[in-house]
Design an enzyme around this catalytic site. Structure first.
Site, PDB file in Angstrom:
ATOM      1  N   TYR A 142       0.854  -1.185   0.000  1.00 32.41           N
ATOM      2  CA  TYR A 142       0.000   0.000   0.000  1.00 32.41           C
ATOM      3  C   TYR A 142       0.887   1.231   0.000  1.00 32.41           C
ATOM      4  CZ  TYR A 142      -3.474   3.454   1.567  1.00 32.41           C
ATOM      5  OH  TYR A 142      -4.289   4.554   1.674  1.00 32.41           O
ATOM      6  N   ASP A 237       9.248   2.916   0.245  1.00 31.61           N
ATOM      7  CA  ASP A 237       8.166   3.526   1.006  1.00 31.61           C
ATOM      8  C   ASP A 237       8.340   3.096   2.456  1.00 31.61           C
ATOM      9  OD1 ASP A 237       5.913   4.443   2.200  1.00 31.61           O
ATOM     10  OD2 ASP A 237       4.507   3.634   0.715  1.00 31.61           O
ATOM     11  N   LYS A 265       3.653   8.763   9.142  1.00 31.97           N
ATOM     12  CA  LYS A 265       3.344   8.170  10.448  1.00 31.97           C
ATOM     13  C   LYS A 265       4.308   8.621  11.559  1.00 31.97           C
ATOM     14  CE  LYS A 265       0.470   4.671   8.406  1.00 31.97           C
ATOM     15  NZ  LYS A 265       0.577   3.956   7.152  1.00 31.97           N
TER      16      LYS A 265
HETATM   17  C1  LIG Z   1      -0.057   4.483   5.757  1.00 36.36           C
HETATM   18  C2  LIG Z   1       0.806   4.307   4.574  1.00 36.36           C
HETATM   19  C3  LIG Z   1       0.803   5.224   3.510  1.00 36.36           C
HETATM   20  C4  LIG Z   1      -0.159   6.370   3.457  1.00 36.36           C
HETATM   21  O1  LIG Z   1       0.040   7.278   4.475  1.00 36.36           O
HETATM   22  P1  LIG Z   1      -1.186   8.278   4.905  1.00 36.36           P
HETATM   23  O2  LIG Z   1      -0.548   9.176   5.894  1.00 36.36           O
HETATM   24  O3  LIG Z   1      -2.247   7.407   5.449  1.00 36.36           O
HETATM   25  O4  LIG Z   1      -1.599   8.976   3.662  1.00 36.36           O
HETATM   26  C5  LIG Z   1       1.711   5.051   2.492  1.00 36.36           C
HETATM   27  N1  LIG Z   1       2.572   4.018   2.507  1.00 36.36           N
HETATM   28  C6  LIG Z   1       2.604   3.115   3.489  1.00 36.36           C
HETATM   29  C7  LIG Z   1       3.602   2.010   3.456  1.00 36.36           C
HETATM   30  C8  LIG Z   1       1.696   3.209   4.549  1.00 36.36           C
HETATM   31  O5  LIG Z   1       1.695   2.271   5.500  1.00 36.36           O
END
Ligand SMILES: *Cc1c(COP(=O)(O)O)cnc(C)c1O
Length: 427
Positions: A142, A237, A265
């Site tokens: 994701y 990511d 996060k």
């Molecule tokens: C949560 C998440 C996102 C998106 O971040 P948001 O702050 O919710 O937009 C992107 N990449 C990874 C790996 C994530 O876990």
């Protein structure tokens, strides 16, 4: 009716599904979301004054535990001077310096407001830098909800992207190529066919949005090599792994250097912050320096920076924190695995540092397909049982368990006992 149930009844009238992010809904386990009033240390307290040991930690940010004194104080103090100026502040520079010091591959960094924005912008920078259109993403990873990245489930490997969401046009995803996580050949296949058109490979170095799947040996190194061979940009990511597996995230933990990194996060300490950064020559493409446009009215907001800085500074200064956190993870998930083995349960335990997942499947979980073999009904039963014992797990089989420094051995022992009791009362 509980207070949470009452609030939820009102919520569904005015908010789609009653929640501001679908992951908060209890759809997949049944029941009503708990509405949280406050949180301290390892605990959440809901509107009915129930206490829960929290294994979500706001999906990662609460690595020091909730309401950490130093973080709250710094935020309160910063608020007194005004909430936002829409002009440059020195704390943004301090934050950028700190991120560059902590994350090995980051030479320049730009703050944004969420992980979604970070990824969207990093992909744009990679395309601007290479002058190419296509990107490779992996099924089950994701990367936020921007159009071009909402492709994952359902589509078979090696097919061009088909959108996962209504409202995403085929045009938006036509340059998104799908490969299979932990399967280097599936990525190499795309490079052999159209390597010269691939701007970037984006990957979660530890997949934490299909439960928890660590990278297979050689997988990340192999991606590095493919990108080098074809002049493509490797994007890690690290929205979940950054500042969690260690001060330098997964790239330091596994010793693989990406070209760009996305953060989110944890970087905001609980406030809405994201960031992307990496090689200087790529980041110099970003406006106002270069032709890749990316902006944000509230980006680098002083209050959000204060929360992030306070937490990151503590993590950087106390090297022993990461050691303690990873040891906690090794011990806790290790014990969980022993329970699974001793009781002969049809379950798998995966973990990397303080992130883990208990899957309800007999099959080893190494990718998206094996993760999907999980018995989600069995998970729902487990999750509801734990909730009744005062233990708050993410309400989905496909989310990770997040430990924090506030989870003491005593707390974790109690949780392990509950897990054991759950399985014993079933037989
Ligand atoms: C949560 C998440 C996102 C998106 O971040 P948001 O702050 O919710 O937009 C992107 N990449 C990874 C790996 C994530 O876990």
């Amino acid at each position: 009716m509980t207070r949470s149930e009452e609030i939820f009844q009102e919520a569904v009238q005015v908010i789609p599904g009653g929640v501001n992010s679908p992951v908060r809904a209890f759809q997949s386990i049944g029941g009503t979301p708990r509405f949280i009033k406050c949180a301290r240390g390892a605990y959440l307290y809901d509107e009915d004054d129930n206490a829960y040991i929290d294994f979500v930690g706001s999906w990662g940010p609460m690595i020091l535990g909730h309401s950490h004194k130093a973080v709250i104080e710094r935020v309160v103090e910063t608020c007194q001077r005004g909430l936002s100026f829409g002009a440059a502040t020195s704390i943004e520079v301090d934050m950028a310096k700190l991120v560059c010091e902590m994350v090995p591959s980051i030479e320049m960094v730009r703050m944004v407001n969420s992980g979604t924005e970070a990824v969207m912008s990093a992909v744009r920078a990679a395309r601007g830098f290479t002058g190419r259109d296509k990107i490779i993403k992996f099924t089950g990873c994701y990367h936020g909800h921007s159009d071009g990245l909402l492709v994952q489930a359902g589509s078979g490997v090696m097919t061009a992207g088909v959108p996962d969401s209504l409202g995403v046009t085929a045009g938006c995803t036509k340059d998104t190529l799908l490969a299979e996580y932990n399967n280097l050949e599936s990525a190499a296949y795309h490079f052999e066919r159209c390597g010269e058109e691939i701007a970037a490979v984006i990957v979660e170095p530890v997949a934490a949005n299909m439960g928890l799947v660590p990278p297979a040996p050689g997988f990340l190194h192999g991606l590095r090599k493919l990108c080098d061979d074809y002049g493509s940009v490797l994007i890690f990511d690290e929205v979940i792994t950054g500042f969690r597996l260690g001060a330098g995230g997964a790239q330091e933990y596994y010793g693989v250097c990406p070209d760009l990194t996305t953060l989110g996060k944890i970087i905001g300490g609980g406030m809405p912050v994201g960031a992307y950064g990496g090689r200087r020559e790529i980041m110099e493409m970003v406006a106002p320096l270069g032709g890749v446009y990316q902006a944000g009215t509230l980006s680098g907001n002083p209050v959000a920076m204060a929360a992030g800085m306070a937490q990151l500074t503590l993590l950087k200064e106390h090297k022993e924190y990461y050691q303690a956190l990873n040891q906690k993870g090794d011990w806790f998930f290790g014990r969980m695995e022993e329970i699974v083995e001793e009781e002969g349960l049809p379950c798998q335990v995966n973990h990397a540092g303080s992130l883990g997942c208990l899957y309800f499947t007999k099959q080893k979980v190494e990718d998206y397909d094996s993760a999907k073999t999980s018995d989600t009904k069995a998970f729902a039963e487990y999750c509801n049982y734990m909730l009744a014992q005062g233990i708050y797990l993410a309400p989905s089989q496909f989310e990770a368990v997040f430990l924090s420094l506030a989870h003491t051995e005593e707390i974790l022992q109690k949780v392990l006992q509950c897990i054991l009791t759950f399985f014993l009362q079933k037989v």
